[in-house]
Design an enzyme around this catalytic site. Structure first.
Site, mmCIF file in Angstrom:
data_model
loop_
_atom_site.group_PDB
_atom_site.id
_atom_site.type_symbol
_atom_site.label_atom_id
_atom_site.label_comp_id
_atom_site.label_asym_id
_atom_site.label_seq_id
_atom_site.Cartn_x
_atom_site.Cartn_y
_atom_site.Cartn_z
ATOM 1 N N LYS A 120 -4.478 2.900 14.763
ATOM 2 C CA LYS A 120 -3.522 3.047 13.649
ATOM 3 C C LYS A 120 -2.316 3.873 14.084
ATOM 4 O O LYS A 120 -1.214 3.677 13.571
ATOM 5 C CB LYS A 120 -4.207 3.674 12.434
ATOM 6 N N LYS A 203 -10.845 -8.419 14.984
ATOM 7 C CA LYS A 203 -11.431 -8.400 13.641
ATOM 8 C C LYS A 203 -10.444 -8.961 12.604
ATOM 9 O O LYS A 203 -9.238 -8.738 12.725
ATOM 10 C CB LYS A 203 -11.779 -6.928 13.360
ATOM 11 N N LYS A 206 -7.409 -6.603 6.714
ATOM 12 C CA LYS A 206 -6.639 -6.635 5.465
ATOM 13 C C LYS A 206 -5.145 -6.480 5.724
ATOM 14 O O LYS A 206 -4.333 -6.911 4.942
ATOM 15 C CB LYS A 206 -7.065 -5.453 4.573
HETATM 16 P P1 TYM Z 1 -12.277 -1.041 5.229
HETATM 17 O O1 TYM Z 1 -11.614 -0.889 3.915
HETATM 18 O O2 TYM Z 1 -11.425 -1.336 6.420
HETATM 19 O O3 TYM Z 1 -13.370 -2.180 5.173
HETATM 20 C C1 TYM Z 1 -14.373 -2.156 4.172
HETATM 21 C C2 TYM Z 1 -15.708 -2.612 4.721
HETATM 22 O O4 TYM Z 1 -15.609 -3.942 5.213
HETATM 23 C C3 TYM Z 1 -16.011 -4.019 6.561
HETATM 24 N N1 TYM Z 1 -15.122 -4.995 7.211
HETATM 25 C C4 TYM Z 1 -15.545 -6.011 7.973
HETATM 26 N N2 TYM Z 1 -16.779 -6.398 8.333
HETATM 27 C C5 TYM Z 1 -16.873 -7.496 9.121
HETATM 28 N N3 TYM Z 1 -15.797 -8.195 9.568
HETATM 29 C C6 TYM Z 1 -14.542 -7.824 9.223
HETATM 30 N N4 TYM Z 1 -13.502 -8.517 9.643
HETATM 31 C C7 TYM Z 1 -14.376 -6.684 8.385
HETATM 32 N N5 TYM Z 1 -13.301 -6.065 7.858
HETATM 33 C C8 TYM Z 1 -13.774 -5.025 7.142
HETATM 34 C C9 TYM Z 1 -15.786 -2.614 7.118
HETATM 35 O O5 TYM Z 1 -16.601 -2.365 8.231
HETATM 36 C C10 TYM Z 1 -16.175 -1.769 5.930
HETATM 37 O O6 TYM Z 1 -17.564 -1.613 5.851
HETATM 38 N N6 TYM Z 1 -13.252 3.649 6.576
HETATM 39 C C11 TYM Z 1 -13.711 2.552 5.783
HETATM 40 C C12 TYM Z 1 -13.790 2.850 4.291
HETATM 41 C C13 TYM Z 1 -14.617 4.033 3.925
HETATM 42 C C14 TYM Z 1 -16.035 4.099 3.934
HETATM 43 C C15 TYM Z 1 -16.362 5.396 3.455
HETATM 44 C C16 TYM Z 1 -17.036 3.198 4.307
HETATM 45 C C17 TYM Z 1 -14.157 5.217 3.465
HETATM 46 N N7 TYM Z 1 -15.208 6.049 3.174
HETATM 47 C C18 TYM Z 1 -17.685 5.808 3.355
HETATM 48 C C19 TYM Z 1 -18.371 3.629 4.200
HETATM 49 C C20 TYM Z 1 -18.670 4.930 3.726
HETATM 50 C C21 TYM Z 1 -12.747 1.404 5.977
HETATM 51 O O7 TYM Z 1 -11.636 1.556 6.401
HETATM 52 O O8 TYM Z 1 -13.207 0.216 5.530
#
Ligand code: TYM
Length: 338
Positions: A120, A203, A206
């Site tokens: 990032k 990956k 979003k």
């Molecule tokens: P984020 O918002 O990027 O993504 C949310 C969840 O979706 C999963 N994910 C994917 N899994 C498989 N293939 C993909 N292309 C893909 N894109 C996203 C991510 O692994 C995630 O589980 N840091 C985290 C958010 C967060 C969080 C937490 C998660 C904040 N606090 C506490 C668990 C526990 C994040 O950026 O996810």
């Protein structure tokens, strides 16, 4: 005895998604679908992590809209607000309060090694703010404030989960057993990493600017089919899961997630057929799988009052547990209690 297991012997699950972009099939197949599977067997906390989202500049009105949309998306994908506390991270101040404490137990060196921070920082080189750096500490706070046992995430979150565990162990080694050390729950299937349709080694994200790279949860059927038709594959013609066939492997994974079919079944189904037929079938299967979700999403978004009620109730339920943990932490570290 673990006092965070309730009378029914249920353990605690927590996870979250950033409202930093529209929900896509990566988030759905990689994370949300697993949450839905777990919800009957655990005490569940699922948040929309708006505080994490502002580590990258957000348009305030878009952030507000997306926060509600992600909440509606949670329910549309099958989370039941009766079984899960669904809430917005900034509505439970204990997350930020614990994050400050944990910042003092997280090391500069370990935060510098976080892959997501490095990526990032490259993507947003004009805005490498301190929040981006301490992002994983807030994530640790999200998890540890509920003493979550299990954290269902996609494969990209593994490193953040390991850091959360390290912080919990470090804190416990000073103050006794305050935090449950959380376990990641990362699907063993390939759905733990759904890849971009345009750059299948990466990956699906979003924040991808290329609209053809991601399939949004709320894309129309025609657009979904178009995106799969344009998906990058290879010069081979056989539909089979193999080394060096990232594009086809990814499409097979997505098809498997949408239909429940195994890779062997998929290979048999498309034996003798070309990529054209296969891509069309993937597009149709995904569109069919998303149709009921889209219908439910539309209904939920048309009743904002009800959605807000669910989020308010979720935040209250979450706060009850979070405040207890925070009080314990404050006492342990020596903050004056009056
Ligand atoms: P984020 O918002 O990027 O993504 C949310 C969840 O979706 C999963 N994910 C994917 N899994 C498989 N293939 C993909 N292309 C893909 N894109 C996203 C991510 O692994 C995630 O589980 N840091 C985290 C958010 C967060 C969080 C937490 C998660 C904040 N606090 C506490 C668990 C526990 C994040 O950026 O996810």
């Amino acid at each position: 005895m673990d006092n965070n297991i309730n009378n029914n012997g249920k353990k605690i699950v927590l996870s979250g998604i950033q409202p930093s972009g529209d929900l896509n099939i990566g988030t759905y197949f990689g994370a949300l679908k697993n949450w839905v599977k777990l919800q009957n067997d655990y005490i569940n906390y699922f948040c929309i992590v708006d505080m994490h989202a502002i580590t990258v500049r957000q348009d305030p009105s878009v952030l507000r809209r997306r926060t509600l949309e992600v909440a509606a998306g949670y329910i549309a994908c099958g989370l039941d607000p009766e079984k899960c506390a669904l809430f917005v991270q900034s509505h439970v101040p204990a997350h930020a309060q614990l994050a400050w404490v944990l910042n003092c137990y997280a090391m500069f060196g370990e935060l510098s090694r976080m892959t997501q921070f490095k990526e990032k920082s490259e993507q947003h080189s004009d805005n490498i703010n301190a929040g981006l750096f301490t992002y994983p500490v807030l994530q640790a706070a999200d998890i540890l404030i509920y003493n979550a046992h299990l954290v269902p995430v996609g494969a990209d979150q593994k490193q953040h989960l390991e850091l959360s565990r390290d912080i919990a162990v470090r804190f416990n080694s000073v103050y006794g057993d305050v935090f449950t050390v959380p376990e990641p729950y990362i699907s063993k299937e390939k759905s733990a990493k759904i890849c971009s349709l345009q750059e299948p080694a990466k990956k699906m994200s979003k924040s991808d600017k290329n609209v053809n790279a991601t399939v949004l949860l709320f894309d129309k059927k025609d657009d979904i089919i178009k995106k799969f038709k344009r998906a990058v594959t290879d010069s081979d013609t056989a539909v089979r899961f193999a080394e060096g066939k990232d594009g086809v492997n990814n499409l097979m994974t997505i098809y498997s997630c949408a239909t429940g079919k195994s890779y062997d079944e998929i290979e048999r189904e498309f034996s003798g057929k070309g990529y054209g037929d296969f891509k069309l079938a993937v597009g149709e299967a995904v569109a069919d799988a998303l149709m009921p979700i889209q219908k439910k999403f539309g209904e939920l978004m048309s009743d904002r009052t009800e959605l807000e009620k669910i989020l308010k109730d979720g935040a209250q339920r979450a706060s009850r547990r979070a405040d207890r943990t925070l009080a314990k932490v404050y006492k342990k570290i020596g903050f004056l209690q009056i």
